[in-house]
Motif scaffolding. Structure first.
Motif, PDB file in Angstrom:
ATOM      1  N   THR A  14       0.945  -1.305  -0.053  1.00  0.00           N
ATOM      2  CA  THR A  14       0.496   0.479  -0.420  1.00  0.00           C
ATOM      3  C   THR A  14       0.747   1.675  -0.322  1.00  0.00           C
ATOM      4  N   LYS A  16       2.278   5.223  -0.947  1.00  0.00           N
ATOM      5  CA  LYS A  16       1.176   6.482  -1.034  1.00  0.00           C
ATOM      6  C   LYS A  16       3.018   7.967  -1.334  1.00  0.00           C
ATOM      7  N   THR A  34      -2.752   7.152  -3.401  1.00  0.00           N
ATOM      8  CA  THR A  34      -2.389   6.290  -2.305  1.00  0.00           C
ATOM      9  C   THR A  34      -3.095   4.836  -2.432  1.00  0.00           C
ATOM     10  N   ARG A  35      -2.360   3.989  -2.522  1.00  0.00           N
ATOM     11  CA  ARG A  35      -3.342   2.650  -2.446  1.00  0.00           C
ATOM     12  C   ARG A  35      -3.396   2.258  -0.970  1.00  0.00           C
ATOM     13  N   GLY A  36      -4.941   1.732  -0.711  1.00  0.00           N
ATOM     14  CA  GLY A  36      -5.413   1.368   0.330  1.00  0.00           C
ATOM     15  C   GLY A  36      -5.772  -0.275   0.182  1.00  0.00           C
ATOM     16  N   PHE A  37      -5.930  -0.476   1.645  1.00  0.00           N
ATOM     17  CA  PHE A  37      -6.838  -1.648   1.754  1.00  0.00           C
ATOM     18  C   PHE A  37      -7.972  -2.081   2.920  1.00  0.00           C
ATOM     19  N   TYR A  58      -9.962  -3.010  -2.299  1.00  0.00           N
ATOM     20  CA  TYR A  58      -8.934  -2.666  -2.714  1.00  0.00           C
ATOM     21  C   TYR A  58      -9.079  -1.089  -3.347  1.00  0.00           C
ATOM     22  N   SER A  60      -7.527   2.895  -4.927  1.00  0.00           N
ATOM     23  CA  SER A  60      -6.146   2.453  -5.631  1.00  0.00           C
ATOM     24  C   SER A  60      -7.277   4.704  -5.886  1.00  0.00           C
TER      25      SER A  60
END
Length: 292
Positions: A14, A16, A34-37, A58, A60
């Motif tokens: 993840t 940023k 940002t990539r989140g989970f 997920y 983005s």
């Protein structure tokens, strides 16, 4: 009968990253990715292993914005354009178990979804003790891009079958919500407020605060059926308070939804008729604080 053991084992990266530029003393520009989970889980209300597992989500997020000051820093204006792309977006649906009147929540995944919008914020302090704020979010694009096996809530499932909706699978109850608007993503939301602080002398102070909120069209079900849609509404709140020297004693009088606006917090399924969870009516209160 206890079903099979269900497990999930997931690892994810993840990151940023961003770019920032102080263009002038009064203008700050930025761009970020940002990539989140969000972890997956299990629907304990499922009656069998089918539908018992929901996958990790997920996201983005792309954002471009500017933070600016005007009028000798009395006015601050922040603007951002954003986009969120989801994979396996987790969607909660409220369903009814046959021969039961108790609604249960079941999670499932939309394969892909997105929303795109604009957020604008303003803070204005024209005179000592006065503060005006506003915040507007506009989301014209918010859709389930690919969601062929959606789970409408109980009432909407029933109505889709009665109407021979081509998106509903009469046997499994799965609904193809691809292209439908995301739930709980109002087209427009806005908030404004005015706050005045008073110096009463000898360390005593007081304030008056008035705020308004507007929420646009909101969908409560993946079918986007008009029955499960909330129309736009606006609310108004106020507060007034006094604080002693040193802040040890505080008293606040507040009122919420002072225009007594009636609206739906959400829509729950019934057997054939939806159940509306109503809003909180006009409410007043007094709060006393002592700090030592």
């Amino acid at each position: 009968n206890i079903g099979p053991a269900l497990t999930q084992n997931v690892s994810v990266f993840t990151p940023k990253v961003g770019l920032q530029w102080q263009a002038t003393d009064n203008a700050f520009l930025y761009a970020s990715y940002t990539r989140g989970f969000k972890s997956g889980g299990f629907s304990f209300t499922a009656r069998n292993s089918y539908g018992a597992v929901f996958l990790p989500e997920y996201i983005s997020t792309y954002e471009f914005g500017a933070k600016t000051d005007w009028l000798d820093k009395k006015l601050r204006v922040n603007v951002a354009v954003f986009r969120n792309d989801w994979t396996n977006l987790q969607v909660n649906s409220t369903v009814l178990i046959p021969n039961s009147t108790t609604p249960l929540t079941q999670a499932s995944n939309a394969a892909t979804a997105r929303n795109t919008g604009l957020d604008a914020e303003m803070i204005f302090k024209p005179w000592d003790g006065w503060t005006f704020t506003s915040d507007v979010t506009w989301i014209p694009d918010a859709v389930y891009v690919n969601y062929p096996n959606g789970q409408p809530n109980g009432t909407m499932n029933y109505l889709a079958k009665q109407r021979n909706d081509p998106r509903i699978n009469a046997l499994s109850g799965a609904y193809d919500a691809s292209g439908k608007r995301l739930m709980n993503n109002p087209t427009v939301s806005a908030a404004v407020s005015a706050n005045k602080e008073f110096d009463l002398g000898n360390g005593n102070s007081a304030f008056i605060h008035v705020a308004g909120n507007y929420t646009g069209d909101t969908q409560f079900d993946i079918t986007n059926d008009p029955i499960a849609k909330r129309n736009p509404f606006a609310l108004m709140d106020f507060a007034a308070g006094w604080s002693s020297a040193g802040g040890h004693y505080q008293i606040e009088l507040w009122g919420r939804n002072i225009l007594d606006k009636q609206y739906a917090n959400t829509v729950l399924p019934g057997s054939k008729i939806p159940q509306i969870v109503p809003s909180t009516p006009r409410t007043f209160g007094v709060q006393l604080n002592y700090t030592y």
